[in-house]
Enzyme design. Structure first.
Site, PDB file in Angstrom:
ATOM      1  CG  ASP A 198       3.339   8.639   7.797  1.00 43.12           C
ATOM      2  OD1 ASP A 198       3.020   8.143   6.697  1.00 43.12           O
ATOM      3  OD2 ASP A 198       2.811   8.289   8.865  1.00 43.12           O
ATOM      4  CD  GLU A 248       0.324   3.199   6.700  1.00 43.01           C
ATOM      5  OE1 GLU A 248      -0.194   2.078   6.638  1.00 43.01           O
ATOM      6  OE2 GLU A 248       1.327   3.442   7.422  1.00 43.01           O
TER       7      GLU A 248
END
Length: 376
Positions: A79, A140
């Site tokens: 991400d 994350e």
């Protein structure tokens, strides 16, 4: 040893794929196919369902030909932060940047691409290796929610490396902080600000006095705190009766983390009570700190690999968390490696082209070092 043109092209391709937090489906599907093409057994967990995303963590397993070798974990996250849509990477004078209006996304696609290139390299060149587990995490950013909600029954590694640190290849992170998120709601009393201000209790003033009395920023070499957001008030002619504040505290020392979080909470509660208001406080532990000794097996292997790759190894502590915080909590000794990214989370983010290649070389050398580390 590595294919530089292939690695650069793959990084650019990955950067162009939109992958905001909790919306990693497109890049995950592409990475699953890449990993399967490397004869890896690929699975996906249900972390996405747990966090409201559209994708889980991606696991890939490559059996080795050295059964005595420890199982190696290589990990990075899929991400990216905002503004991270429609990114156009640009290479100029050996430096990779975005076109200017977005982040670059080297955080953390400059971690993913070297892992893929290293896996191709060891297969193409017939380099002996032990079993390798690759995990590409979701979410994350914003609290390590992918690794927090990972399916722990799928974890098989004995030690590992997360490619996700600011700094040049060769940087090895031995210590990282834990983090608490503190949500504060201050409830005062509304009144007309012109006709009867004395009848009101301003939640904004309560918040201001509490914040002014807190020590924020760097507390000491291993502890920080920050007031992140404040929302409240309805109009200038109304004494504000409600304010919501989000804060954080971090420390590489768990005792300091707990003490300073408690201090922040008590400050808001006390300031509110002194003015006749109420402070409601909610604390969430996002992740715990970790410390790996420089003399540990995983640290020594990292230094050995760096030397073999002609890279200078440096050991440091960091002020940021990563998925390694959770891997260490799950009893997988895990270090974070510098990948060359600079100024992440900004539109000035960049990575030097040579650092991308160094990262891939380092991963190859890590695989080789781990493969023979427990040879009788």
């Amino acid at each position: 040893m590595i294919n530089r043109e292939r690695l650069l092209a793959e990084l650019f391709e990955l950067i162009k794929i939109d992958s905001p937090t909790r919306n990693e489906r497109q890049i995950a599907d592409i990475l699953k196919k890449r990993l399967e093409s490397l004869d890896m057994v690929v699975t996906e967990d249900q972390a996405g369902m747990a966090i409201g995303g559209n994708c889980g963590n991606i696991f890939a397993y490559l059996p080795g030909n050295l059964p005595q070798a420890p199982i190696l974990l290589l990990s990075a996250h899929m991400d990216t932060v905002d503004p991270g849509l429609n990114i156009e990477p640009v290479l100029k004078d050996g430096r990779i940047t975005s076109a200017g209006s977005t982040i670059l996304g080297a955080d953390d696609k400059a971690g993913i691409a070297p892992i893929l290139e290293a896996l191709r390299t060891i297969q193409e060149q017939g380099i002996p290796h032990g079993d390798i587990q690759v995990i590409f995490n979701v979410a994350e950013e914003g609290g390590l929610n992918g690794s927090k909600n990972i399916d722990k029954t799928l974890l098989r590694a004995d030690l590992g490396f997360v490619l996700d640190a600011v700094g040049q290849p060769g940087l090895i992170i031995l210590e990282a902080p834990g983090q608490d998120r503190i949500n504060v709601t201050i409830k005062g009393k509304a009144s007309h600000a012109g006709a009867s201000p004395e009848d009101g209790i301003s939640a904004i003033v309560v918040a201001a006095k509490a914040i002014a009395s807190l020590q924020t920023g760097r507390i000491d070499e291993e502890t920080t705190s920050n007031i992140g957001t404040i929302q409240g008030g309805r109009a200038t002619n109304i004494v504000a009766d409600r304010v919501e504040i989000t804060c954080e505290s971090r420390s590489r020392n768990i005792g300091k983390l707990e003490r300073y979080t408690t201090e922040m909470c008590e400050t808001f509660i006390k300031s509110a009570a002194e003015m006749g208001a109420v402070a409601e406080v909610e604390v969430t532990r996002l992740y715990d700190p970790f410390t790996i000794m420089k003399e540990s097996e995983v640290a020594l292997l990292a230094a050995q690999a760096a030397q073999s790759a002609n890279i200078i190894a440096t050991f440091e502590a960091t002020g940021g968390g990563s998925d390694a915080n959770y891997y260490n909590r799950y009893d997988i000794p895990c270090l974070v490696l510098g990948i060359g990214m600079q100024k992440p989370h900004t539109t000035d983010e960049f990575i030097e082209e040579e650092d991308l290649y160094k990262s891939a070389k380092l991963v190859v050398e890590i695989i080789k070092a781990v493969a023979v580390s427990r040879t009788p």
